[in-house]
Design an enzyme around this catalytic site. Structure first.
Site, PDB file in Angstrom:
ATOM      1  N   ILE A 190       0.852  -1.192   0.000  1.00  0.00           N
ATOM      2  CA  ILE A 190       0.000   0.000   0.000  1.00  0.00           C
ATOM      3  C   ILE A 190       0.891   1.246   0.000  1.00  0.00           C
ATOM      4  O   ILE A 190       1.760   1.396   0.860  1.00  0.00           O
ATOM      5  CB  ILE A 190      -0.926   0.004   1.233  1.00  0.00           C
ATOM      6  CG1 ILE A 190      -1.834  -1.232   1.228  1.00  0.00           C
ATOM      7  CG2 ILE A 190      -1.766   1.283   1.260  1.00  0.00           C
ATOM      8  CD1 ILE A 190      -2.681  -1.381   2.478  1.00  0.00           C
ATOM      9  N   GLU A 200       1.910  -3.359   5.964  1.00  0.00           N
ATOM     10  CA  GLU A 200       1.030  -3.096   4.820  1.00  0.00           C
ATOM     11  C   GLU A 200       1.487  -3.836   3.575  1.00  0.00           C
ATOM     12  O   GLU A 200       1.106  -3.496   2.459  1.00  0.00           O
ATOM     13  CB  GLU A 200       0.976  -1.594   4.546  1.00  0.00           C
ATOM     14  CG  GLU A 200       2.283  -0.973   4.141  1.00  0.00           C
ATOM     15  CD  GLU A 200       3.142  -0.547   5.310  1.00  0.00           C
ATOM     16  OE1 GLU A 200       3.946   0.377   5.129  1.00  0.00           O
ATOM     17  OE2 GLU A 200       3.021  -1.121   6.406  1.00  0.00           O
TER      18      GLU A 200
END
Length: 343
Positions: free
Chosen positions: A203, A245
C-alpha cells in the site's frame, strides 16, 4: 452392530490431532472413518461461492486419501452445485444431518453438515448398505474433532486482522509451493501451463494514513485491502499478509502475461475503491515468475526488486522482474535495505 475398540478410538484421536496442515488432516479423517465404520463411500466437500451459486469442491475421498491428493480435474464433480441436489440443499438450509435412501434401494447416504463462520461450509457424506446410528454418531464425533482442530490450525496460520494467511505460514509453505511447482513442471507436457507467479503488494504511503487518520482507520484500510484481494484473486491462489502493509499472492498456473493482467486488475480495483474516511489509496506491485531452479529467498528478492522499482518510479503500478531486466532497468543486484523507504 460395529464393535469399537476403545484403544483404537483413542489412537485415532491422537493420530488426527498430531497433524499440522489442513490437507493432511482431511486425509486422516477419511482414513480414520474408513477404518472405523463400514461404508462403500466417504467423501469430504467444501462449498465455494462462485457466480452467486454454492458450488461443491471435493477435498478428499477414499481413493484420493490413499493417493495423498485430489487432482484438480476431480475437484468439481457432479453434482457441482449444491442447489442441484435436493438432499444437500436441505442439509445446507437446515444445518442438520440428513439420511436419504439411494434411488436404486442399494443403501443410504448420510450427509453430515460442516459448520463455518457464515453458515454451512461443507459436507461429509457417507454411503453404506444400511443406516447404523452408532456408526454415524462415530462419524459425527470425529467430524467435530476435525472441525475443532482445524479451527486451531487456521487460527495459527491466519492473520488476526485480515484473515489472510500470515507470514509464519508463508515461510512454511513457500518450500511446498515451489516443490509442487517443480513436480508439476516435470509432469506437464507444456511447461507454460504449469507456470506460477509470485507478487508482493504494498500500500502506497500507508504511514501517512496512520499518521493522519490514526491506527484504527489504518487497520480498516488493511482489512478492506485484504477483502479486495480475496474478491480479485481465485480460490486456488494463495494470499498472505506478509507484514505491516505488505502482502504476497501466489498465482497458480498462469504465465507472466496473464499474471500481470490479473495484478493490474487488482491495482485498478484498489485505486477505484473509496476507503471510509481515508478516501482513495493506491498500491504498488512487484511480480516474478517462479522458476524451477530458484530458491525461495531468490524469488522473494526478485519480486522485492520489482516492487522497489515500482515504488521508486512513481508508485501505483505493477512491475515484473523479468521485464525490468530485459529493459535494462534492473541489473539483478538486490538493493540494500534502507536505500529507500518503501512504506
Amino acid at each position: 452392530m460395529t464393535k469399537y475398540n476403545t484403544s483404537h478410538l483413542l489412537e485415532s484421536v491422537v493420530r488426527l490431532t498430531s497433524l499440522r496442515d489442513q490437507h493432511s488432516l482431511e486425509i486422516c479423517l477419511i482414513k480414520t472413518l474408513q477404518g472405523l465404520i463400514p461404508a462403500s463411500q466417504i467423501m469430504l466437500f467444501e462449498i465455494s461461492g462462485e457466480s452467486g451459486k454454492q458450488m461443491l469442491r471435493l477435498l478428499v475421498d477414499a481413493d484420493s486419501a490413499h493417493r495423498g491428493r485430489v487432482p484438480e480435474a476431480e475437484k468439481h464433480i457432479i453434482p457441482r452445485c449444491v442447489e442441484d441436489d435436493p438432499d444437500l440443499m436441505q442439509c445446507f438450509t437446515t444445518g442438520q444431518q440428513l439420511v436419504s435412501t439411494e434411488d436404486d434401494g442399494s443403501g443410504v447416504r448420510v450427509i453430515h453438515p460442516i459448520a463455518g463462520v457464515n453458515g454451512i461450509a461443507g459436507f461429509l457424506t457417507v454411503r453404506s448398505g444400511a443406516f447404523v446410528e452408532k456408526d454415524q454418531e462415530v462419524a459425527a464425533s470425529f467430524l467435530h474433532i476435525y472441525q475443532n482442530y482445524l479451527q486451531l490450525i487456521n487460527d495459527s496460520e491466519h492473520d488476526t486482522l485480515t484473515g489472510l494467511l500470515n507470514r509464519k505460514t508463508f515461510d512454511e509453505r513457500i518450500m511446498a509451493i515451489m516443490a509442487a511447482h517443480r513436480a508439476g513442471q516435470r509432469r506437464a507436457a507444456d511447461n507454460k501451463a504449469m507456470q506460477c507467479c509470485l507478487a508482493i503488494l504494498d500500500i502506497d504511503h500507508f504511514k501517512k494514513v496512520n499518521d493522519q487518520f490514526g491506527h484504527l482507520y489504518g487497520d480498516e484500510v488493511l482489512l478492506l485491502f485484504a477483502q479486495i484481494m480475496s474478491r480479485t484473486f481465485r480460490d486456488d491462489d494463495q494470499l498472505f499478509r506478509y507484514g505491516g502493509e505488505e502482502f504476497v499472492v501466489v498465482l497458480k498456473e498462469v504465465d507472466l502475461t496473464t499474471g500481470l493482467a490479473v495484478l493490474e486488475r487488482f491495482r485498478k480495483a484498489v485505486e477505484a475503491y473509496h476507503f471510509p474516511q481515508v478516501g482513495n489509496i493506491t498500491a504498488s506491485v512487484g511480480a516474478v515468475t517462479i522458476s524451477e531452479q530458484d530458491l525461495p529467498t531468490t524469488i522473494i528478492g526478485q519480486a522485492d526488486q520489482a516492487l522497489y522499482y515500482a515504488k521508486e518510479n512513481g508508485r501505483n503500478q505493477v512491475c515484473a522482474y523479468e521485464r525490468l531486466l530485459q529493459e535494462g532497468k534492473l541489473t539483478g543486484m538486490v538493493p540494500s535495505q534502507g536505500d529507500i523507504e518503501l512504506f
